[in-house]
Design a protein around this motif. Sequence first.
Motif, mmCIF file in Angstrom:
data_model
loop_
_atom_site.group_PDB
_atom_site.id
_atom_site.type_symbol
_atom_site.label_atom_id
_atom_site.label_comp_id
_atom_site.label_asym_id
_atom_site.label_seq_id
_atom_site.Cartn_x
_atom_site.Cartn_y
_atom_site.Cartn_z
ATOM 1 N N ASP A 159 45.143 50.920 23.046
ATOM 2 C CA ASP A 159 44.979 49.524 23.470
ATOM 3 C C ASP A 159 43.624 49.008 22.974
ATOM 4 O O ASP A 159 43.521 47.884 22.472
ATOM 5 N N ASN A 188 47.302 52.850 27.314
ATOM 6 C CA ASN A 188 47.094 53.761 28.451
ATOM 7 C C ASN A 188 46.083 53.187 29.451
ATOM 8 O O ASN A 188 45.399 53.916 30.147
ATOM 9 N N TYR A 190 43.203 52.047 29.517
ATOM 10 C CA TYR A 190 41.743 52.148 29.358
ATOM 11 C C TYR A 190 41.368 52.462 27.917
ATOM 12 O O TYR A 190 42.083 53.191 27.226
ATOM 13 N N ALA A 191 40.234 51.926 27.484
ATOM 14 C CA ALA A 191 39.586 52.361 26.245
ATOM 15 C C ALA A 191 38.249 52.929 26.708
ATOM 16 O O ALA A 191 37.355 52.164 27.106
#
Length: 338
Positions: A159, A188, A190-191
């Motif tokens: 993402d 998912n 979060y980065a």
Amino acid sequence: MTDIQRSAKASDPGAHLGPDDLRRIHYYLKLTQAFEERLIRLYKQGQIVGGVYTSRGNEATAVGSAFALEARDVLTPMHRDLGAALVKGDPIRELMCQFLARGNSPTKGKDSNLHHGSRERNTLGMISHLGAMIPVTVGAALAEKMRGSGAVALTYIGDGGSSIGDFHEGLNFAAVYRLPFILIIENNQYAFSTPTRQQYLCQRLADRGVAYGIPGVQVDGTDVLAVYEATRDATERARRGDGPTLIESITMRMRGHSEADNFSYVPKEMLEAWDAKEPVARFENRLLEQGLLDAAQVIATEERIAAVLDDATQFALDSPMAEPAEAARGVYAPSKED
Ligand SMILES: Cc1ncc(C[n+]2csc(CCOP(=O)(O)OP(=O)(O)O)c2C)c(N)n1
Ligand SMILES: [Mg+2]
């Protein structure tokens, strides 16, 4: 819903798979999970230097998508795609040597993680710069189209990585030239520590496909069969000559960014909610309920996997580290004097 999205509606989950295929998928999901548990242990023992990035929560995306590919197809796994590398046929001993940076590993000890490829298996080795492998894999799709091979090329992006310029350039080029290319966004949530709400304002990353005139499909990334079918549909479209597909797989990063990250910034309730959909257990329960697996078979699979991993771990630990001179080899093209 736009026409593009409607035309890309995924087939019924698992409609194209027989019981043996389903059990193979189960094996690869369990293997991925057990392999990473082993890596975590080796990391804590100081046997692995650098970082360990696991795919907890992403196993179904990696395994389901790679399972939809053929041997001739090009695959570029990214940092959470161990399962895809396994499905594509990376030998387990070789992978373990790579993670342990041994001299006999694919990168001859120069790197760890999934930073290696294989011409034999049609895999491209990732580099760390997020997004960079999108245009590279698009280039592979262009080569396959020019050769008329009928092969497709697939890669992944997170993402976070989906905000980088290479994402736009790669997808736009692939769309304009109708290349047999598939890009899977592994969303998912979060980065590293940045949640998706601070990364983009559109409702769905899949909607970005509209901007390039290609289908954008969203799938439940905790459902391995949904991922498989969406990827399979995309390969069919690509092989027909209709061009690329963007797939957004919705899942959760169930551990830290790396094993050095305690992910205390992720709300506990969020992890608990996603835990109920944990992809490996979800698929295993489904097969148990359908009578395609029984408890004894699950135990036998776990034992088989443990034996394979014991062997690979010992093999890697017994393998020597690279000689220092190896550091300079294979880095630059040989000159006339070499
Ligand atoms: C261009 C670039 N910027 C920053 C980094 C450092 N980095 C590595 S992974 C990561 C987080 C990526 O998040 P996401 O794309 O969502 O993938 P995830 O790790 O969640 O699977 C960052 C910032 C990098 N490798 N490349
Ligand atoms: Mg992410």
